[in-house]
Design an enzyme around this catalytic site. Structure first.
Site, PDB file in Angstrom:
ATOM      1  N   SER A 177     -29.571 -46.582 -46.922  1.00 18.69           N
ATOM      2  CA  SER A 177     -29.228 -46.352 -45.525  1.00 18.69           C
ATOM      3  C   SER A 177     -30.488 -46.157 -44.689  1.00 18.69           C
ATOM      4  O   SER A 177     -31.386 -47.000 -44.727  1.00 18.69           O
ATOM      5  CB  SER A 177     -28.271 -45.150 -45.424  1.00 18.69           C
ATOM      6  OG  SER A 177     -27.666 -45.077 -44.160  1.00 18.69           O
ATOM      7  N   GLU A 271     -18.973 -52.589 -44.653  1.00 19.49           N
ATOM      8  CA  GLU A 271     -20.028 -51.738 -44.099  1.00 19.49           C
ATOM      9  C   GLU A 271     -20.487 -52.263 -42.756  1.00 19.49           C
ATOM     10  O   GLU A 271     -20.656 -53.462 -42.566  1.00 19.49           O
ATOM     11  CB  GLU A 271     -21.241 -51.698 -45.016  1.00 19.49           C
ATOM     12  CG  GLU A 271     -21.043 -50.966 -46.319  1.00 19.49           C
ATOM     13  CD  GLU A 271     -22.374 -50.608 -46.934  1.00 19.49           C
ATOM     14  OE1 GLU A 271     -23.148 -49.867 -46.292  1.00 19.49           O
ATOM     15  OE2 GLU A 271     -22.651 -51.070 -48.051  1.00 19.49           O
ATOM     16  N   HIS A 301     -20.190 -47.800 -47.868  1.00 17.69           N
ATOM     17  CA  HIS A 301     -21.596 -47.453 -47.681  1.00 17.69           C
ATOM     18  C   HIS A 301     -22.084 -46.573 -48.824  1.00 17.69           C
ATOM     19  O   HIS A 301     -21.510 -45.550 -49.137  1.00 17.69           O
ATOM     20  CB  HIS A 301     -21.750 -46.725 -46.350  1.00 17.69           C
ATOM     21  CG  HIS A 301     -23.159 -46.492 -45.922  1.00 17.69           C
ATOM     22  ND1 HIS A 301     -24.038 -47.512 -45.655  1.00 17.69           N
ATOM     23  CD2 HIS A 301     -23.850 -45.340 -45.707  1.00 17.69           C
ATOM     24  CE1 HIS A 301     -25.210 -47.019 -45.279  1.00 17.69           C
ATOM     25  NE2 HIS A 301     -25.121 -45.693 -45.313  1.00 17.69           N
TER      26      HIS A 301
END
Length: 337
Positions: A177, A271, A301
């Site tokens: 991320s 996502e 995610h």
């Protein structure tokens, strides 16, 4: 498939169908965590509207403190260290003691939260699976710090590993991320500062572009089971740019990417950051960087962190293990086809 077979793999591949465990995890997240993020975002928007200075003073990383209850895998050695401006820790599984390979890991954070505690078990799994030592970096977070500060912490961590005598050809950067953003930017900063580039990068659901349109397009195609769109836009507008008062540094998709080692990108179909991955892959390949994109069916995610329960996560880890073996092996430079 052995590590050297990566040179013959297709550059894009989709894994699926997803397991029932992966689908159940996504469904549970959609009905429990996603609404909480939506409510917190709405509260943040209201407070920021009337008291923006209060929002900028917040310490959102406090959530990481109770997450110390998340334990590393049994037998893992955890050694805290201090970098010049942040904390870090060496995470070494029993089978990784004395390894000449190192993974410098940057935890996911949405730029503002989580930390060493939240990702310690995941880092211990990486060490156990790859047989490499992992340096888990607790880089500085917004709003107290800028993205540039976090990247500086990454460079400090890399210098530490190099100073210990580790061959850069045995070092891989990894992150998930926002941590994927910091990993990619750190590799670029290392190159631009005259340091040897790491052997490769493993970027999991990385944030790589400031373009909100591509995130919205991804969300329209497949609903993100974790993040509402307004949450991602709020984080960017309020924290990355400090309510438009700060110029965000070039994102990886806007940077000169020449000279980097091979890159593995993993992303789920469901996502919002899916298109970030595809855009970065296009730019990496245009710069001549060997790049592989793996798309996991109906995965949420950072599904890889659910490896204790999710067979899809364990398969993804096996791919990461194979890629790191390839990236850190002695090989001729070949581009993925």
């Amino acid at each position: 498939m052995n590590s050297l077979d990566w040179t013959h793999r297709p550059s894009d591949i989709q894994f699926g169908p997803s397991t029932w465990q992966g689908r159940l995890l996504g469904a549970l997240t959609a009905v429990t965590v996603r609404p909480v993020i939506a409510v917190l975002t709405l509260i943040g928007l209201v407070v920021n509207r009337f008291r923006p200075a209060l929002v900028q003073k917040g310490r959102y990383d406090v959530i990481d403190r109770p997450l110390r209850i998340i334990r590393p895998l049994p037998g893992t050695e955890v050694t805290p260290i201090a970098l010049p401006n942040c904390s870090a820790e060496w995470i070494v599984a029993p089978n990784a003691h004395g390894s000449d390979r190192v993974i410098v890991y940057f935890h996911g954070s949405a730029l503002i939260t989580l930390g060493l505690n939240s990702h310690r078990r995941w880092a211990s799994k990486l060490s156990e699976a790859t047989g490499a030592q992992v340096l888990n970096v607790g880089y500085r977070l917004a709003p107290q710090a800028l993205i540039d500060d976090a990247v500086a912490d990454g460079v400090d961590a890399y210098r530490l590993v190099l100073a210990s005598g580790v061959d850069p050809g045995k070092i891989v950067f990894a992150g998930d991320s926002a941590g994927g953003l910091i990993a990619a930017d750190t590799a670029l900063a290392a190159r631009d500062n005259g340091l040897p580039v790491p052997a490769g990068q493993v970027l999991l659901s990385p944030l790589t572009s400031a373009d909100m349109n591509i995130k919205y397009d991804a969300m329209i195609e497949h609903r993100d089971v974790l993040f509402p769109f307004m949450a991602v836009k709020y984080l960017y507008d309020v924290f990355a740019t400090k309510n438009g008062t700060h110029q965000v540094p070039d994102m990886p998709t806007e940077a000169d990417l020449h000279g980097l080692g091979p890159v593995l990108l993993q992303i789920g179909t469901h996502e919002m950051l899916r298109n970030d991955t595809f855009r970065l892959a296009d730019e990496l390949r245009a710069a001549g960087v060997p790049t592989w994109v793996q798309v996991w069916d109906k995965a949420m995610h950072m599904f890889q962190l659910s490896f204790d329960l999710n067979p899809d996560a364990r398969k993804a880890i096996a791919e990461i293990v194979s890629f790191i073996a390839y990236a850190t092996s002695e090989r001729p430079g070949e581009v993925a086809s």
